[in-house]
Structures are given as structure tokens and as C-alpha cells.
Design a protein around this motif. Structure first.
Motif, PDB file in Angstrom:
ATOM      1  N   TRP A 179       0.822  -1.216   0.112  1.00 39.70           N
ATOM      2  CA  TRP A 179       0.069  -0.114  -0.248  1.00 39.70           C
ATOM      3  C   TRP A 179       0.999   1.212  -0.157  1.00 39.70           C
ATOM      4  O   TRP A 179       0.553   2.211  -0.843  1.00 39.70           O
ATOM      5  N   TRP A 180       1.953   1.284   1.006  1.00 35.47           N
ATOM      6  CA  TRP A 180       2.681   2.646   0.957  1.00 35.47           C
ATOM      7  C   TRP A 180       3.246   3.065  -0.243  1.00 35.47           C
ATOM      8  O   TRP A 180       3.300   4.242  -0.558  1.00 35.47           O
ATOM      9  N   ASN A 181       3.690   1.977  -1.021  1.00 32.75           N
ATOM     10  CA  ASN A 181       4.588   2.107  -2.301  1.00 32.75           C
ATOM     11  C   ASN A 181       3.576   2.255  -3.457  1.00 32.75           C
ATOM     12  O   ASN A 181       3.840   2.548  -4.628  1.00 32.75           O
ATOM     13  N   GLY A 182       2.294   1.867  -3.139  1.00 31.11           N
ATOM     14  CA  GLY A 182       1.299   2.259  -4.343  1.00 31.11           C
ATOM     15  C   GLY A 182       1.269   1.259  -5.517  1.00 31.11           C
ATOM     16  O   GLY A 182       0.687   1.414  -6.333  1.00 31.11           O
ATOM     17  N   MET A 183       2.123   0.268  -5.283  1.00 33.22           N
ATOM     18  CA  MET A 183       2.293  -0.765  -6.626  1.00 33.22           C
ATOM     19  C   MET A 183       2.839  -0.202  -7.622  1.00 33.22           C
ATOM     20  O   MET A 183       2.315  -0.738  -8.821  1.00 33.22           O
TER      21      MET A 183
ATOM     22  N   ASP B  31      -3.206  -5.501   0.532  1.00 38.39           N
ATOM     23  CA  ASP B  31      -3.999  -4.522   0.948  1.00 38.39           C
ATOM     24  C   ASP B  31      -5.280  -4.243   0.137  1.00 38.39           C
ATOM     25  O   ASP B  31      -5.628  -5.079  -0.774  1.00 38.39           O
ATOM     26  N   GLU B  32      -5.794  -2.943   0.481  1.00 41.81           N
ATOM     27  CA  GLU B  32      -7.266  -2.674  -0.144  1.00 41.81           C
ATOM     28  C   GLU B  32      -7.102  -2.929  -1.712  1.00 41.81           C
ATOM     29  O   GLU B  32      -6.386  -2.265  -2.165  1.00 41.81           O
ATOM     30  N   GLY B  33      -7.924  -3.571  -2.340  1.00 41.39           N
ATOM     31  CA  GLY B  33      -8.146  -3.678  -3.814  1.00 41.39           C
ATOM     32  C   GLY B  33      -7.976  -5.045  -4.184  1.00 41.39           C
ATOM     33  O   GLY B  33      -8.384  -5.352  -5.238  1.00 41.39           O
TER      34      GLY B  33
ATOM     35  N   GLU C 148       3.234   5.764   7.141  1.00 42.50           N
ATOM     36  CA  GLU C 148       1.982   5.857   6.268  1.00 42.50           C
ATOM     37  C   GLU C 148       1.640   7.308   6.092  1.00 42.50           C
ATOM     38  O   GLU C 148       0.943   7.639   5.094  1.00 42.50           O
ATOM     39  N   GLN C 149       1.734   7.948   7.324  1.00 42.36           N
ATOM     40  CA  GLN C 149       1.312   9.354   7.064  1.00 42.36           C
ATOM     41  C   GLN C 149       2.294  10.466   6.304  1.00 42.36           C
ATOM     42  O   GLN C 149       2.238  11.615   6.202  1.00 42.36           O
ATOM     43  N   GLY C 150       3.298   9.901   5.687  1.00 45.97           N
ATOM     44  CA  GLY C 150       4.047  10.668   4.593  1.00 45.97           C
ATOM     45  C   GLY C 150       4.966  11.667   5.514  1.00 45.97           C
ATOM     46  O   GLY C 150       5.687  11.593   6.732  1.00 45.97           O
ATOM     47  N   ALA C 151       4.887  12.994   5.096  1.00 44.61           N
ATOM     48  CA  ALA C 151       5.703  14.070   5.547  1.00 44.61           C
ATOM     49  C   ALA C 151       5.155  14.346   6.823  1.00 44.61           C
ATOM     50  O   ALA C 151       5.977  15.141   7.766  1.00 44.61           O
TER      51      ALA C 151
END
Length: 645
Positions: free
Chosen positions: A300-304, A338-340, A457-460
Motif C-alpha cells: 500500500w505505501w508504495n502504491g504498487m 492491502d485494499e483492492g 504511512e502518514q508521509g511528511a
């Protein structure tokens, strides 16, 4: 170590309405707790001669009476224990010493208060022996602290929370009852330099405790009420339309959650203590050997956003084969879908049409990689037994359950129902969108992680200023799914994380050190396979780091600023350290190594320009022994990591 447990004395008080103060000391004699029973029940916890915490007006208000008002003390009994417990999924030490002195006060009216005093802190809980069921309207306590105390709070405006708030350091005298509240754990800092971590353990069939400021430098407890009526909200949750008047409807004969206070004379004490685990209900005597912690590659974090492949990336069979190949190459035992992955968030009995789950389970099995599936809590609740039976039949290793965002009695009981049902089907559980750990991870060892943290996962928004507090507060109460592993590193002011190019704040060495510093039996690799393959030395180090440990040594600790630890698994040692926005230098002694032998140490250190370009690091290999002293230098938001073998 042999277990020693004995009742030292029992004093019958014949219904006295008032008794002289009752005292109990920690086994080492440094902590002392005094309970006063007058027209209410109060306690004071002292470290030496200094009061470090008070509890005023301990009470349970039921629908028809208040336990703790005008109490009549019937009996005082004392006990002690000293035993070495072997921990399943150990995150600090394989053996945990359970050493305490206890006192129990039994009152007329079918209730008691039990206090336990450890060398590391204290805890108390209510125990009731009432017939039938009871409605608990509120649990009362006012925690008092020395004048001038401050605290790191996770401030929220209501009980509905994702438990991902940054810590705010507040003067307690300015934290008033009309403002926001905080969930647990809370870390207080006293003018003497001591710190007290407030937490809870053995939370079952009861809501989580929150704290409000009282405007006088202390806290009062508050709890979410039981939902009465629900309405639709979205595909992953429900709207609470109305609430009951009580916080819990429960059995009249039961124990209530422990209210925990870990006392730290030095900051390292917060990292070493395991009070929440010690006070939780032990796991049932059954075969838990199927519970296998480990690293997990996460999509999920890397968005595939895969590159260098000849297929369209996404939630499809080809993409997940790529994740399985990566995991197999690096010896990573799990991947998460993850989701999807499913036909929809509500239809979780079928994969989406582009994904052949049966083929992927078989392919992963051939390569030694198992699959964990993401689910919403609502989808699980709608048909839990049938769903978990189906997942077991498919050969799924575990579930990541998300978006609970509540901690009322019903939801707390849901956590246990799910975790118990998952254990019956040999499924691991990773809770996301969850409250912080309250001890259930001891009772059910298949519960291998919780989120409840402002993680990567909250990025910056996730910055070392907050993350460097986590070992002293959040991780001090149980496993933490921070989701580390960014290969694109940046100083916080330059973090421009996007879906296609996610970034982690802090240097590369900082990111590697998190795998040694943060505790999680199921630990994520959040970046993409290609990102790790481009950075093979870093990836190989991450893949080598265990997720459970045999021994912990805290080498340096300043809360929220720096931490350096050494951890042992078998014969290998790992060292990890980080610093905040200030550069830091120290020297560590390797005297924890066996004497008379030489070892190879491979370290990952901040490069000379890492304060400007956080990707800059250097890898060093040297021969060391127990007499070696290693200089450690970190740039701002930097880190240091090593393996010794």
C-alpha cells in the motif's frame, strides 16, 4: 528462577469504616505505595521520599450504588511473586521477570481493590464478586502529580479516533477539563527528572480509558459509553446514532483492567520495562507453535507503482507474483495484499477479477512466502466464522483488519472475539486503525501487531521529532506497526512524499536503525521491490533483522532525543540508534559480546553530507571483540545501525 508466591497475612477488620494507612513496597524497597481508606479510597506512590503519583477517589459507580464511596474495609491480604516467564513473541527479552509485592483490600458490598508493586512501577484494579450482571456508569479516579509536571499527550477532541495523533508536550497546570482529552499511554515528566508512564492492561469487555486535565496539574478518567443505535456511514464503518447511559454492561463477578504506572528514574527504564505484558492474562495452554513472526512486504505505501516490468501494475496476479519473488529472494516470509485485492471492500469472499488468489497462494507456497489479507472490521463482523474458515481453507496466513477507530466496550470485545476466532483458524492478526495495545497480545499470541501510531504511512507528517518519542511511550506498551523501510530518505523540511514517490523523514541510516529500535513481531517493509533492489546493501540488512529477540541492552537513552540499543537473537547482535534534529556523538562499548572471541561488525552510518542529502550513508566492515569501543556519530535526524556476527 523459581516461582515464589505466598499469602503473607490476612487481617480481618470487622467492618471498620476507617483504617490506618496500608503500605506495600516494591521488592527492591525503592517504591512504596500507601493506601488510605476514609470516606473514600486514595493512594500515594513514592519513590524514596518523593511522591510521584497519587490516585484520589477510586470508585466504580454502578446503576444502583457506588463502589468506593464510604467504603467498609473487611480484610487486607498480602502476596508476592518472583518468577521468570518465557514469552511468546518476545520483543525485548526471551525471559521476563515477574517480581512484585501485592496487597488486596476487600470491602463490604462485594468488591475489592488489588495493588501490585514492581521494581518498575505500580498497578491497581477493581475486582467485583456481585451476582448477575451490572451496569458500570463510570469509573472514577483523579491522578495527581508533583507541582510543575508536564506530559506528552495524544490529544483528541472525542472518543472516535484513529489513534494517530502526534505527541504534544503540555504543562499539566494548563491542561483543563474544558479542553481536549488524551488517550493512553501518557508520559509525564516531573521536576525531579523522573518520568511516569500511565497505561492500562488486561482490558477485556470494558472501554478504553481516556484522561482529561483537571486544571490543577492532574488528570481525571473518562470513558466512551456503549453505543445503542447505529446507522449506515460508509463501506467500512457505522455511524453511532445514540448511546446508552453506561460505559459497560458486564458480569458482576470479574476483574477490571489494571491501571498501570511505570516509574522511570532514567529514560532507559521506559524502554526496558514490560509491565503491560506482565499484567495481562496469560495465553491459554495450547499449541501456539504455528504463530511465526517475521518481516512482511507491503504493497500500500508504495502504491504498487512497479517499474521495469512488462505488465500493467496494480492489484493483479502479475504484480503480486513480483512481490512474492522479491520476498522469496530476501527470505521474507510474508506479503500483505492491502485494499483492492477483493471484489469489493464488502465482498471479501471473492478476489477481484484480475487476481487469481488460489494461484498466488500456491506460488507463494512453492517459494516459502505466505499471504496476509487486508479487511475492514465491518466486513469481518458480518460473517466472521465463515470468512475465517474460508481464509484457512485458502491457505491464508493472517488478516490485517482496519478502520475500527473506536474503543467503547463493544469494540474492545470485538477485538477479542476476532483474535480468538482467528486463532481457532490459525490466522495471524494485525490491527490497523486501532487503539494502542492493552495486553491482549499476551493473551492471544497470534495478535502480532497494532497500529495506533503516527507512522510512516502518514508521509511528511511522520517526522523524527515525534517518532523519536515512540520507544519511550507508544512502543513501551506493546507492538507497534510503524511501517518503516523507506529507501527514499529526506530531511523533514524536504520531504515531498507522493503516491508514486513516497519518502521517509530522516536519513537512510535512521531508517535502517528503526528495524532495531522499534518492536513489532510482524514488521513491514513499506517500500517497493524495485526500491529495495536498487539499494541492495540496505535491503539485505533489513531482511536480516529479526522481529523477535532474546536479549535487550539499552546503551543510551534520552526521551525524544536519542536512543541506542543492542539486541541479541541467538548468537547475533544488532545495534540501532537515532537522534533528533540535533547532531549527536557517543561511544558504545561492546562489552556485551562474549569474551575471548572475534566478531565481524557491519555498520551503516550517516555519510558526511547526510544532513544535507539524507540518502548519504556509508557501510563499514570491521573486526571487533568485547573490549572494542565504537565511536558513533549521527547527523541531525540521523541514525546508526549494525549487525555483529
Amino acid at each position: 528462577m523459581k516461582k515464589l508466591l505466598s499469602v503473607c497475612c490476612a487481617l480481618l477488620l470487622g467492618g471498620a469504616a476507617q483504617a490506618k494507612p496500608i503500605e506495600v513496597a516494591s521488592p527492591d524497597g525503592r517504591l512504596r505505595l500507601t493506601v488510605e481508606v476514609t470516606d473514600r479510597i486514595d493512594y500515594t506512590l513514592r519513590d524514596g521520599d518523593d511522591a510521584v503519583l497519587g490516585g484520589e477517589g477510586l470508585a466504580l459507580r454502578l446503576a444502583d450504588r457506588t463502589l468506593g464511596e464510604r467504603p467498609r474495609l473487611r480484610r487486607v491480604s498480602r502476596s508476592s511473586a518472583d518468577e521468570l516467564l518465557q514469552r511468546i513473541n518476545p520483543t525485548k527479552n526471551a525471559g521476563v521477570r515477574n517480581r512484585y509485592n501485592a496487597v488486596r483490600l476487600d470491602f463490604a458490598g462485594g468488591y475489592a481493590l488489588e495493588f501490585r508493586l514492581f521494581d518498575e512501577g505500580a498497578a491497581y484494579r477493581f475486582v467485583t464478586s456481585l451476582p448477575g450482571g451490572i451496569d458500570v456508569m463510570e469509573e472514577r479516579v483523579r491522578f495527581t502529580l508533583p507541582e510543575g509536571s508536564e506530559a506528552w499527550l495524544s490529544e483528541v477532541g472525542g472518543f472516535n479516533s484513529m489513534y494517530e495523533e502526534p505527541y504534544t508536550l503540555r504543562q499539566l497546570s494548563a491542561f483543563g477539563p474544558d479542553g481536549r482529552m488524551t488517550y493512553l499511554p501518557v508520559l509525564t515528566a516531573e521536576p525531579s527528572g523522573r518520568k511516569v508512564l500511565l497505561a492500562e492492561s488486561d482490558l477485556r469487555d470494558y472501554p478504553c480509558m481516556f484522561l482529561r486535565g483537571d486544571g490543577r496539574g492532574g488528570f481525571t478518567a473518562t470513558f466512551p459509553r456503549v453505543p445503542k443505535e447505529y446507522g449506515p456511514k460508509n463501506d467500512r464503518s457505522l455511524e453511532i446514532l445514540s448511546e446508552e447511559t453506561y460505559i459497560a454492561r458486564t458480569e458482576g463477578a470479574r476483574t477490571f483492567p489494571w491501571r498501570v504506572a511505570a516509574v522511570a528514574r532514567e529514560d532507559a527504564d521506559l524502554v526496558r520495562q514490560e509491565l503491560v505484558w506482565l499484567l495481562a492474562e496469560p495465553a491459554a495452554e495450547r499449541d501456539w507453535s504455528w504463530v511465526q513472526p517475521g518481516l512482511v512486504s507491503w504493497d500500500w505505501w508504495n502504491g504498487m507503482r512497479l517499474t521495469g516490468v512488462d505488465f500493467r501494475a496494480g492489484r493483479n496476479t502479475e504484480s503480486y507474483r513480483r512481490y512474492i519473488d522479491f520476498a522469496a529472494e530476501y527470505g521474507i516470509p510474508y506479503i500483505i495484499m492491502d485494499e483492492g485485492w477483493s471484489a469489493s471492500t464488502t465482498d471479501v469472499f471473492r478476489p477481484n477479477p484480475n487476481l487469481d488468489l488460489e494461484e498466488l497462494v500456491a506460488y507463494g507456497g512453492q517459494r516459502g512466502v505466505r499471504i496476509i489479507l487486508w479487511l475492514t472490521w465491518l466486513a469481518v463482523e458480518r460473517d466472521m466464522e465463515r470468512l475465517f474458515g474460508q481464509l484457512e481453507e485458502w491457505g491464508i496466513a493472517g488478516v490485517k483488519i482496519d478502520f475500527m477507530d473506536r474503543s467503547d466496550q463493544w469494540m474492545v470485545s470485538y477485538y477479542e472475539r476476532v483474535t480468538r476466532c482467528a486463532a481457532e483458524h490459525r490466522l495471524l492478526v494485525d490491527w490497523h486503525g486501532s487503539y494502542t495495545p492493552k495486553g491482549l497480545f499476551r493473551t492471544y499470541p497470534n495478535l502480532v501487531n497494532y497500529e495506533g501510531v503516527l507512522g510512516m504511512e502518514q508521509g511528511a507528517r511522520c517526522q523524527p521529532e515525534n517518532s523519536n518519542l515512540l520507544p519511550f511511550i507508544r512502543n513501551a506498551v506493546g507492538p507497534m506497526d510503524f511501517t518503516p523501510g523507506a529507501m527514499l530518505s529526506a530531511q523533514p523540511e524536504e520531504n515531498r512524499s507522493t503516491n508514486s514517490n513516497p519518502m521517509g523523514s530522516g536519513t537512510r541510516a535512521y531508517q535502517l536503525a528503526l528495524y532495531v529500535l522499534f518492536e513489532a513481531p510482524l514488521q513491514m517493509l513499506a517500500d517497493s521491490p524495485m526500491a529495495y533492489e536498487r539499494e541492495r546493501p540496505s535491503a539485505e540488512f533489513i531482511a536480516s533483522v529479526p522481529t523477535t529477540w532474546d536479549e535487550l541492552r539499552v546503551l543510551h537513552a534520552v526521551c525524544g532525543k536519542q536512543l541506542v540499543v543492542a539486541r541479541r537473537k541467538g548468537v547475533k547482535w544488532y545495534v540501532g540508534g537515532f537522534t533528533n534534529n540535533e547532531p549527536f556523538e557517543t561511544e558504545i562499548a561492546l562489552d556485551f559480546l562474549p569474551a575471548g572471541r572475534k566478531f565481524r561488525m557491519t555498520s551503516f552510518e550517516d555519510g558526511v553530507n547526510a544532513d544535507l542529502q539524507a540518502m548519504d550513508y556509508r557501510r563499514r566492515v570491521r573486526i571487533v571483540d568485547a573490549s572494542t569501543r565504537i565511536p558513533v556519530k549521527m547527523v541531525r535526524n540521523g541514525g546508526w545501525a549494525a549487525v555483529i556476527e
